[in-house]
Design a protein around this motif. Structure first.
Motif, mmCIF file in Angstrom:
data_model
loop_
_atom_site.group_PDB
_atom_site.id
_atom_site.type_symbol
_atom_site.label_atom_id
_atom_site.label_comp_id
_atom_site.label_asym_id
_atom_site.label_seq_id
_atom_site.Cartn_x
_atom_site.Cartn_y
_atom_site.Cartn_z
ATOM 1 N N PRO A 153 -2.351 -12.025 -1.969
ATOM 2 C CA PRO A 153 -1.510 -10.966 -1.420
ATOM 3 C C PRO A 153 -0.288 -11.497 -0.674
ATOM 4 C CG PRO A 153 -3.808 -10.398 -1.116
ATOM 5 C CD PRO A 153 -3.782 -11.795 -1.653
ATOM 6 N N GLU A 157 3.602 -10.675 -1.506
ATOM 7 C CA GLU A 157 4.498 -10.128 -0.477
ATOM 8 C C GLU A 157 5.767 -10.966 -0.355
ATOM 9 O OE1 GLU A 157 4.617 -9.039 4.308
ATOM 10 O OE2 GLU A 157 2.798 -9.878 3.414
ATOM 11 N N ARG A 169 2.859 -1.432 0.836
ATOM 12 C CA ARG A 169 1.399 -1.520 0.798
ATOM 13 C C ARG A 169 1.000 -2.548 -0.248
ATOM 14 N NH1 ARG A 169 -2.940 2.680 -1.691
ATOM 15 N NH2 ARG A 169 -4.831 1.694 -0.884
ATOM 16 N N ILE A 170 0.077 -3.431 0.130
ATOM 17 C CA ILE A 170 -0.480 -4.421 -0.791
ATOM 18 C C ILE A 170 -1.995 -4.398 -0.619
ATOM 19 C CG2 ILE A 170 -0.568 -6.856 -1.446
ATOM 20 C CD1 ILE A 170 2.248 -7.170 -0.339
ATOM 21 N N TRP A 171 -2.719 -4.288 -1.705
ATOM 22 C CA TRP A 171 -4.169 -4.205 -1.615
ATOM 23 C C TRP A 171 -4.805 -4.819 -2.858
ATOM 24 C CZ3 TRP A 171 -1.025 -0.393 -3.250
ATOM 25 C CH2 TRP A 171 -1.364 0.336 -4.397
ATOM 26 N N THR A 172 -6.085 -5.110 -2.760
ATOM 27 C CA THR A 172 -6.814 -5.694 -3.892
ATOM 28 C C THR A 172 -7.845 -4.695 -4.403
ATOM 29 O OG1 THR A 172 -8.463 -6.730 -2.439
ATOM 30 C CG2 THR A 172 -6.517 -8.038 -3.032
ATOM 31 N N GLU A 173 -8.168 -4.820 -5.667
ATOM 32 C CA GLU A 173 -9.213 -4.003 -6.285
ATOM 33 C C GLU A 173 -10.087 -4.892 -7.155
ATOM 34 O OE1 GLU A 173 -8.446 -0.298 -8.098
ATOM 35 O OE2 GLU A 173 -6.806 0.250 -6.734
ATOM 36 N N GLU A 230 -10.466 -9.517 -10.090
ATOM 37 C CA GLU A 230 -9.829 -8.836 -8.964
ATOM 38 C C GLU A 230 -8.327 -8.850 -9.181
ATOM 39 O OE1 GLU A 230 -11.066 -8.880 -4.507
ATOM 40 O OE2 GLU A 230 -9.665 -10.536 -4.771
ATOM 41 N N ILE A 232 -4.325 -7.665 -7.634
ATOM 42 C CA ILE A 232 -3.525 -7.390 -6.440
ATOM 43 C C ILE A 232 -2.496 -6.323 -6.801
ATOM 44 C CG2 ILE A 232 -1.975 -8.352 -4.693
ATOM 45 C CD1 ILE A 232 -3.191 -11.113 -5.401
ATOM 46 N N CYS A 233 -2.564 -5.197 -6.122
ATOM 47 C CA CYS A 233 -1.638 -4.091 -6.343
ATOM 48 C C CYS A 233 -0.635 -4.050 -5.195
ATOM 49 C CB CYS A 233 -2.386 -2.761 -6.399
ATOM 50 S SG CYS A 233 -3.737 -2.718 -7.606
#
Length: 244
Positions: A153, A157, A169-173, A230, A232-233
């Motif tokens: 992440p 960024e 916004r930065i998040w993982t799924e 996984e 990173i969005c």
């Protein structure tokens, strides 16, 4: 398997009313349904370097499709409301240049959305498949992507900021896919690098390899068909301050 995170990313990017959305690296247009659902009045343009994929996007999904290089977008400055680069950056020689191009075409307040890989753990079935193909003298598949600099992440960024975009916004799924023998067999023989590798050998050798592959897959346990990964969005806004 990889579409749901992209579909969840889209509502964070798009205006409710009319606007222009560019789907960079759109491929066959898999995201068009989600884009149209989130912004029914928006104009969507699919861009990709593959004429064959864009042909499918046009015929199956009615896409407005443009043959284009992600590193040299044929889009005027400051006219797009949203730019989507889902599962695209790691295929490019210069991801930073692609993001700078996306920032260039965004209007003030426009948003860019990206998805990259943090990690991926293939099923043991894939390793068995590769071993048998290698034993038959089939060359290895070329690397599918380069994740370096895109798999954390903080790195994503930094890349967005360097391109003149302001991360919002930065998040993982986490992703998980449980194949079974028939579905994995269909996947591996029906498309992708494995199918291309099979075409490198003559028909008789191919038949022998396929028989050995099927027998080997039949000896595997269910957990040997489990794939995990996984992604990173990220959502980032065009940074109007850089233009002042």
């Amino acid at each position: 398997m990889i579409l749901p995170p992209a579909a969840r990313l889209i509502p964070s990017l798009l205006p409710a009313g009319r606007g222009l959305v560019i789907d960079v690296g759109a491929g066959t247009g898999a995201l068009l349904g989600a884009i149209r659902s989130a912004a029914p009045a928006a104009r969507v343009v699919a861009l990709d370097a593959s004429a064959g994929m864009l042909r499918i996007a046009r015929t199956r999904r009615g896409a407005a499709a443009v043959l284009a290089d992600a590193l040299a977008l044929p889009v005027a400055d400051g006219i797009a409301d949203a730019a989507i680069l889902a599962y695209v950056l790691f295929h490019l020689s210069d991801p930073a240049e692609a993001l700078a191009g996306a920032a260039r075409v965004l209007r003030p307040g426009g948003r860019a959305g990206t998805i990259t890989w943090a990690w991926e753990r293939g099923p043991r079935a894939g390793t068995v498949w590769d071993q048998i193909l290698a034993g038959a003298g089939v060359p290895p598949a070329p690397p599918r992507r380069a994740d370096t600099g895109l798999d954390r992440p903080a790195a994503v960024e930094a890349l967005l900021r360097a391109a003149g975009l302001q991360p919002e916004r930065i998040w993982t799924e986490r992703l998980r896919q449980q194949w079974d023998q028939p579905s994995y067999w269909e996947l591996a023989t029906g498309s992708g690098p494995a199918r291309l590798r099979l075409r490198l050998i003559d028909a008789a050798t191919q038949a022998d390899v396929l028989a050995r592959l099927q027998a080997a897959l039949g000896r595997l346990a269910p957990q040997d068909f489990l794939w995990e990964g996984e992604v990173i969005c990220a959502v980032a806004a065009e940074n109007t301050a850089r233009q002042e």
